[in-house]
Design an enzyme around this catalytic site. Structure first.
Site, short mmCIF file in Angstrom:
data_model
loop_
_atom_site.label_atom_id
_atom_site.label_comp_id
_atom_site.label_asym_id
_atom_site.label_seq_id
_atom_site.Cartn_x
_atom_site.Cartn_y
_atom_site.Cartn_z
N GLY A 36 0.73 -1.08 0.39
CA GLY A 36 0.09 0.23 0.00
C GLY A 36 0.72 1.44 0.33
CG HIS A 37 3.20 1.83 3.54
ND1 HIS A 37 3.44 0.84 4.04
CD2 HIS A 37 2.92 3.08 4.68
CE1 HIS A 37 2.35 1.12 5.48
NE2 HIS A 37 2.25 2.63 5.34
CG ASP A 152 -5.56 5.73 7.06
OD1 ASP A 152 -5.26 5.02 8.33
OD2 ASP A 152 -4.18 5.33 6.39
P1 AMP Z 1 0.55 4.30 7.89
O1 AMP Z 1 1.84 4.23 8.12
O2 AMP Z 1 -0.62 3.43 8.78
O3 AMP Z 1 0.46 5.98 8.59
O4 AMP Z 1 0.07 5.13 6.24
C1 AMP Z 1 0.63 5.84 5.72
C2 AMP Z 1 -0.09 6.74 4.59
O5 AMP Z 1 -0.10 4.93 3.73
C3 AMP Z 1 -1.32 6.66 4.77
O6 AMP Z 1 -1.52 8.45 4.19
C4 AMP Z 1 -2.23 5.46 4.41
O7 AMP Z 1 -3.67 6.30 3.76
C5 AMP Z 1 -1.61 5.53 3.16
N1 AMP Z 1 -1.76 3.06 3.11
C6 AMP Z 1 -1.69 2.42 4.90
N2 AMP Z 1 -2.38 1.51 4.03
C7 AMP Z 1 -2.53 1.76 2.61
C8 AMP Z 1 -3.66 0.61 1.64
N3 AMP Z 1 -3.57 -0.21 1.92
N4 AMP Z 1 -3.04 1.39 0.74
C9 AMP Z 1 -3.08 2.25 0.27
N5 AMP Z 1 -2.56 3.45 1.01
C10 AMP Z 1 -2.24 2.71 2.21
#
Ligand code: AMP
Length: 283
Positions: A36-37, A152
């Site tokens: 995702g990231h 999110d």
């Molecule tokens: P986090 O590390 O969880 O704070 O996420 C960092 C970024 O990655 C945020 O903008 C999230 O929305 C995005 N993100 C997390 N999981 C996914 C996913 N499965 N698909 C797309 N973007 C994601």
């Protein structure tokens, strides 16, 4: 890819990129990276010649301190995953680097009340901390474009509001949700599920799709009740399933109330809190 731990050094690289006339893309994360990231970073790299990825587990957005303690930290793995994406800098600051004057500074950003619904209700203070760190990171990185995931939903809606409200010179690019094979939205927290629960968690996506399929046949209240019931199948325990206006995040009572309608949810399993969403009506 350069790994940078201080604001001073990061600014040096950013200045050099600016001097070469490069646009800057920025992807803030909390690490424990997954595909995702990676999708965000790849998109950023397609649209900007210089890309900064930050890995910072921001203590001020954790209302639950045990969640903060358990949050996975996997820098070596993250570095290996990022290397082939073309990211130019991995910014990995300490807490004191981000909050040199204490972590109360900059914590009172106006969020237009968007932080009071859904996640905000169950995670008090979470969005204040999130906005605080995003603003601080934007001030440091000064990106042309900021990349965030639709995963999110409330988070990016609040950041979009903050950018508009403070008139920040950054464009927000929202990227689609990347899912595991069974439909579970990828998340750093999925690692904390048992193998069995992770497999069963495809249920969440199936329920959202079923809601979307029957949205013209049932009332909003019926759709929400249906989803809450199906998501109550052990080991899952739903916290909320809310059908809301995609701009204001206010609950809608009918699909006709709005041109942009989204279903957002939070579900507990194995002591892990999972969130997801589906757009029911696209503007
Ligand atoms: P986090 O590390 O969880 O704070 O996420 C960092 C970024 O990655 C945020 O903008 C999230 O929305 C995005 N993100 C997390 N999981 C996914 C996913 N499965 N698909 C797309 N973007 C994601």
């Amino acid at each position: 890819m350069k790994i940078v731990e201080t604001v001073k050094e990061l600014k040096k690289w950013i200045k050099a990129a600016r001097n070469e006339g490069k646009k800057i893309g920025f992807v803030p994360t909390m690490g424990a990276l997954h595909e995702g990231h990676v999708s965000l970073v790849k998109k950023a790299k397609r649209q900007n010649p210089f890309v900064v990825v930050s890995v910072f587990v921001n203590p001020t957005q954790f209302n639950d301190k045990s969640d903060l303690a358990k949050y996975p930290r996997t820098l070596e793995f993250d570095t290996a995953l990022l290397a082939p994406t073309g990211a130019d800098v991995l910014f990995f600051p300490s807490v004191s680097e981000i909050y040199p004057d204490g972590d109360n500074v900059g914590a009172d950003i106006d969020l237009g009340g968007l932080d009071t619904f859904m996640e905000g209700k169950f995670r008090p203070g979470h969005f204040k901390g999130m906005a605080q760190v995003v603003k601080r990171l934007l001030d440091i990185v000064t990106p042309d474009r900021l990349y965030m995931g639709q995963k999110d939903f409330q988070q990016f809606s609040i950041v979009a509001y903050m950018i508009r409200n403070l008139d920040l010179p950054t464009e927000l690019v929202v990227c689609p949700i990347i899912r595991e094979k069974n439909g579970l939205a990828m998340s750093s927290r999925n690692e904390r599920l048992t193998r069995e629960t992770r497999q069963k968690a495809g249920l969440i996506n199936r329920v959202m799709i079923a809601v979307k399929k029957s949205m013209d046949l049932k009332s909003i209240a019926e759709l929400e009740a249906y989803a809450m019931k199906r998501l109550s199948t052990p080991p899952f325990e739903p916290e909320y399933f809310s059908i809301v206006d995609g701009y204001t995040l206010q609950p809608v009572t009918s699909l006709r109330d709005s041109t942009y309608v989204v279903a957002c949810l939070a579900v507990w399993a194995d002591g892990v809190r999972l969130i997801d969403n589906i757009v029911l009506k696209q503007p």
